[in-house]
Design a protein around this motif. Structure first.
Motif, PDB file in Angstrom:
ATOM      1  N   ASP A 194      47.669 -12.166 -47.810  1.00 12.69           N
ATOM      2  CA  ASP A 194      47.087 -11.652 -46.566  1.00 12.69           C
ATOM      3  C   ASP A 194      47.033 -12.790 -45.546  1.00 12.69           C
ATOM      4  N   TYR A 195      47.362 -12.462 -44.299  1.00 11.33           N
ATOM      5  CA  TYR A 195      47.466 -13.509 -43.268  1.00 11.33           C
ATOM      6  C   TYR A 195      46.518 -13.224 -42.107  1.00 11.33           C
ATOM      7  N   SER A 196      46.086 -14.308 -41.479  1.00  9.27           N
ATOM      8  CA  SER A 196      45.280 -14.199 -40.259  1.00  9.27           C
ATOM      9  C   SER A 196      45.481 -15.470 -39.444  1.00  9.27           C
ATOM     10  N   GLN A 197      45.050 -15.411 -38.204  1.00  7.19           N
ATOM     11  CA  GLN A 197      45.101 -16.606 -37.358  1.00  7.19           C
ATOM     12  C   GLN A 197      43.974 -16.549 -36.344  1.00  7.19           C
ATOM     13  N   LYS A 198      43.553 -17.742 -35.895  1.00  7.77           N
ATOM     14  CA  LYS A 198      42.486 -17.829 -34.900  1.00  7.77           C
ATOM     15  C   LYS A 198      42.633 -19.141 -34.157  1.00  7.77           C
ATOM     16  N   PRO A 199      42.092 -19.227 -32.960  1.00  8.82           N
ATOM     17  CA  PRO A 199      42.169 -20.490 -32.211  1.00  8.82           C
ATOM     18  C   PRO A 199      41.353 -21.583 -32.884  1.00  8.82           C
ATOM     19  N   SER A 200      41.829 -22.797 -32.763  1.00  6.79           N
ATOM     20  CA  SER A 200      41.083 -23.961 -33.246  1.00  6.79           C
ATOM     21  C   SER A 200      40.348 -24.583 -32.070  1.00  6.79           C
ATOM     22  N   GLU A 201      39.028 -24.487 -32.080  1.00  7.34           N
ATOM     23  CA  GLU A 201      38.238 -25.064 -30.993  1.00  7.34           C
ATOM     24  C   GLU A 201      38.374 -26.582 -30.967  1.00  7.34           C
ATOM     25  N   LYS A 202      38.557 -27.186 -32.120  1.00  4.93           N
ATOM     26  CA  LYS A 202      38.586 -28.644 -32.211  1.00  4.93           C
ATOM     27  C   LYS A 202      39.886 -29.226 -31.662  1.00  4.93           C
ATOM     28  N   THR A 203      41.024 -28.585 -31.962  1.00  7.17           N
ATOM     29  CA  THR A 203      42.321 -29.149 -31.577  1.00  7.17           C
ATOM     30  C   THR A 203      42.970 -28.424 -30.405  1.00  7.17           C
ATOM     31  N   GLY A 204      42.514 -27.211 -30.127  1.00  8.31           N
ATOM     32  CA  GLY A 204      43.182 -26.421 -29.094  1.00  8.31           C
ATOM     33  C   GLY A 204      44.407 -25.698 -29.605  1.00  8.31           C
ATOM     34  N   GLY A 205      44.756 -25.903 -30.882  1.00  7.15           N
ATOM     35  CA  GLY A 205      45.898 -25.217 -31.463  1.00  7.15           C
ATOM     36  C   GLY A 205      45.479 -23.922 -32.129  1.00  7.15           C
ATOM     37  N   THR A 206      46.191 -23.555 -33.192  1.00  5.97           N
ATOM     38  CA  THR A 206      45.922 -22.314 -33.914  1.00  5.97           C
ATOM     39  C   THR A 206      45.752 -22.612 -35.390  1.00  5.97           C
ATOM     40  N   VAL A 207      44.776 -21.953 -36.025  1.00  4.76           N
ATOM     41  CA  VAL A 207      44.586 -22.044 -37.470  1.00  4.76           C
ATOM     42  C   VAL A 207      45.257 -20.827 -38.101  1.00  4.76           C
ATOM     43  N   TYR A 208      46.311 -21.072 -38.867  1.00  7.06           N
ATOM     44  CA  TYR A 208      46.996 -20.014 -39.601  1.00  7.06           C
ATOM     45  C   TYR A 208      46.479 -20.014 -41.046  1.00  7.06           C
ATOM     46  N   SER A 209      46.157 -18.828 -41.552  1.00  5.05           N
ATOM     47  CA  SER A 209      45.579 -18.724 -42.894  1.00  5.05           C
ATOM     48  C   SER A 209      46.332 -17.723 -43.751  1.00  5.05           C
TER      49      SER A 209
END
Length: 395
Positions: free
Chosen positions: A189-204
């Motif tokens: 199962d996949y999800s993604q959300k913005p990374s507040e710390k880096t400004g990038g994206t966290v892919y899970s």
């Protein structure tokens, strides 16, 4: 129920073994007679060693969390049920949850969705020695303990499989590992959300572990459990129940008490007492020593033996003593005494003053009293979990 009870206790030769330990203790105590200064210095050195241990761990853990928080919004770390590891300058996070039965891989990226296959392959081939080497807190604590605390007992962590054995009864070749990694990635199962710390994206990605992980985990440690249960005259099913409750058979289990490994050995309590019993001297056990399953089970079973046969030996009913020993493994014999002692007593942690109250109760009354009166909720639940699990490992 009677068969289970008798199986758990295995008391046929407990008394002889306990007498040996009492003789040993008298001999040790006698060695310090007339040398109070030596005894005081010995205790002071041990305490000083553990203060250094705690200071080293606190410093290393604070640095570790600080490094994590440079990349991640929350600092997730390993505990007794979850093995958490970071790679690629903390941009890759792997979480194996032995309680929930899941594997989660998260990647912080400034670009497109990453290929998770190499990370999953790495996870499947990783062994405990590699995992230890990737854990900066444990590695640095181990190193500094050996430098700063004389007599620290360390070991070389054995390269035992962590994940692969959960999926296969035999070692897998590279093609098989590649195939399994691709299968897991494709079914995740996949999800993604913005990374507040880096400004990038966290892919899970998250995938379920096999349903029989506890059976596989039990098979891995069973030889050590059989060996040391026999040596310290405990029922193997009891030891298995403790391991399940403490770590869910997570070989990299850790809490920052600190406590390490399958039986969550706390160096300052179980470690000291067990080494004094087995070697005649209190020794400080480094993380590398306790991450070896055989060492961990040996220390844990020795410590449980001491709880039953030394610290709580004044409890006359064997079943009542078993309940108290299970609780004491989690919270200490002093806290067990606290639950039975008069609240107005000056030293409520004294086991001897608690004995009349315990011995006046039936085993069922002792069990219920522990369930309702132990100071901490974790300990109140612990006795239920361990005793209730013994039947699952009784042959």
């Amino acid at each position: 129920m009677i068969k289970l009870f008798l199986s758990v206790l295995l008391l046929v030769s407990f008394s002889a073994f306990a007498d040996t330990f009492e003789d040993y203790k008298k001999m040790q105590d006698g060695g310090f007679q007339g040398s109070k200064n030596e005894w005081t210095a010995y205790k002071a050195d041990t305490q000083k060693g553990f203060e250094a241990y705690k200071n080293i761990m606190d410093k290393e853990f604070a640095k570790y969390k600080s490094d994590i928080l440079k990349v991640w919004d929350v600092a997730e770390v390993s505990d007794n049920y979850r093995w958490v590891e970071y790679l690629n300058n903390y941009k890759i996070k792997k979480i194996v949850d032995f309680e929930k039965g899941t594997v989660t891989v998260q990647v912080v990226s400034d670009g497109k969705k990453p290929d998770f296959t190499p990370v999953v392959k790495d996870l499947l081939t990783e062994d405990s020695a590699t995992a230890f080497g990737r854990d900066p807190v444990s590695v640095n604590t181990d190193k500094q303990l050996k430098e700063q605390v004389p007599g620290t007992v360390s070991d070389k962590v054995k390269p035992l499989p962590i994940m692969q054995n959960l999926y296969s009864d035999k070692p897998m070749n590279d093609n098989q590992v590649n195939g399994l990694a691709k299968q897991l990635v494709s079914g995740a199962d996949y999800s993604q959300k913005p990374s507040e710390k880096t400004g990038g994206t966290v892919y899970s990605m998250t995938v379920k572990l096999p349903e029989d992980i506890y059976k596989k985990g039990a098979e891995e440690v069973r030889p050590h459990v059989q060996t040391y249960s026999k040596q310290f005259q405990l029922d193997p099913a009891l030891v298995m129940a403790v391991i399940y409750t403490e770590s869910r058979f997570n070989p990299m289990a850790k809490s920052y008490v600190p406590a390490y490994g399958l039986m969550q050995i706390v160096p300052q309590s179980a470690g000291l007492d067990a080494t004094e019993f087995m070697e005649g001297e209190k020794r400080i056990l480094a993380p590398s020593y306790l991450y070896n399953p055989e060492n961990n089970v040996k220390v844990g079973t020795a410590y449980f033996y001491l709880l039953y046969n030394k610290y709580l030996k004044g409890i006359t009913d064997p079943k009542s003593r078993l309940y108290c020993a299970i609780a004491a493994y989690n919270t200490g014999a002093g806290n067990v005494a606290y639950a039975f002692n008069d609240p107005n007593l000056k030293n409520k942690y004294n086991v001897n003053t608690a004995l009349p109250a315990i011995n006046a109760m039936s085993p069922d009354q002792v069990y219920n009293h522990l369930r309702n009166n132990l100071r901490y909720e974790e300990a109140r639940n612990y006795i239920v979990r361990v005793y209730g699990k013994i039947k699952d490992y009784t042959e």
